[in-house]
Design an enzyme around this catalytic site. Structure first.
Site: not given
Ligand SMILES: Nc1c(NC[C@H](O)[C@H](O)[C@H](O)CO)[nH]c(=O)[nH]c1=O
Ligand SMILES: CC(=O)[C@@H](O)COP(=O)(O)O
Length: 159
Positions: A86, A92
């Site tokens: 999301i 990111h």
């Molecule tokens: N922001 C979301 C993430 N972020 C974490 C990454 O997937 C990963 O676990 C981290 O960067 C360590 O390598 N993951 C999701 O599944 N959904 C998100 O919204």
């Molecule tokens: C998809 C993501 O990694 C996101 O949830 C991270 O949130 P942010 O861009 O505010 O650090």
């Protein structure tokens, strides 16, 4: 005109079909619904519960590595990947989505095992909820049926 030959997998699980599900724990409230939908779809179309294995990973970014390990194990006919990415305040989201989708597609192509993309990539939580068992269906359920179809189709091609 003569009838052409058509290959098409039926959405009825072959006897003994084994399925693995990789679930990303991030946004767990959504992913639990996707996982439940995937299990429901598999069982309703003939996969025995004892032949379904779920593996939890920290986040969607970790899905491809575990999907690859499961596919290469030779233990599963298909691998279903579920997660919820999301968008936040930074870029990111884009990096995670790009790598997850590319990684999952690569695993399928490199292993020859059907790997299904059931990761919802949404702008907000409402869109994710809609795709995890409410007004836009359940991506996990959809992937379960596609997994069964792909297994049967590939078996037809190899026959
Ligand atoms: N922001 C979301 C993430 N972020 C974490 C990454 O997937 C990963 O676990 C981290 O960067 C360590 O390598 N993951 C999701 O599944 N959904 C998100 O919204
Ligand atoms: C998809 C993501 O990694 C996101 O949830 C991270 O949130 P942010 O861009 O505010 O650090």
């Amino acid at each position: 005109m003569k009838e052409i030959n058509v290959l098409e997998g039926k959405v009825v699980a072959k006897k003994g079909m084994k399925a693995a599900i990789v679930a990303a724990r991030f946004n767990e409230i959504i992913v639990n619904k996707l996982l439940g939908g995937a299990v429901d779809g598999l069982v309703r179309h003939g996969v025995e519960e004892e032949n379904i294995t779920a593996a939890w990973v920290p986040g969607a970014f970790e899905i491809p590595l575990v999907a690859e390990r499961l596919a290469k194990s030779g233990k599963y006919d298909a691998v279903i990947c579920v997660g919820a990415v999301i968008r936040g305040d930074t870029s990111h989201y884009d990096y995670v989505c790009n790598e997850v989708s590319k990684g999952i597609a690569t695993v399928g192509l490199q292993t020859g095992v059907p790997v299904l993309f059931g990761v919802v990539t949404t702008e907000n939580i409402e869109q994710a909820i809609a795709r995890a068992g409410s007004k836009a269906g359940n991506k996990g359920y959809d992937c379960a049926l596609s997994a069964i179809e792909m297994v049967n189709l590939l078996n037809q091609i190899d026959a």
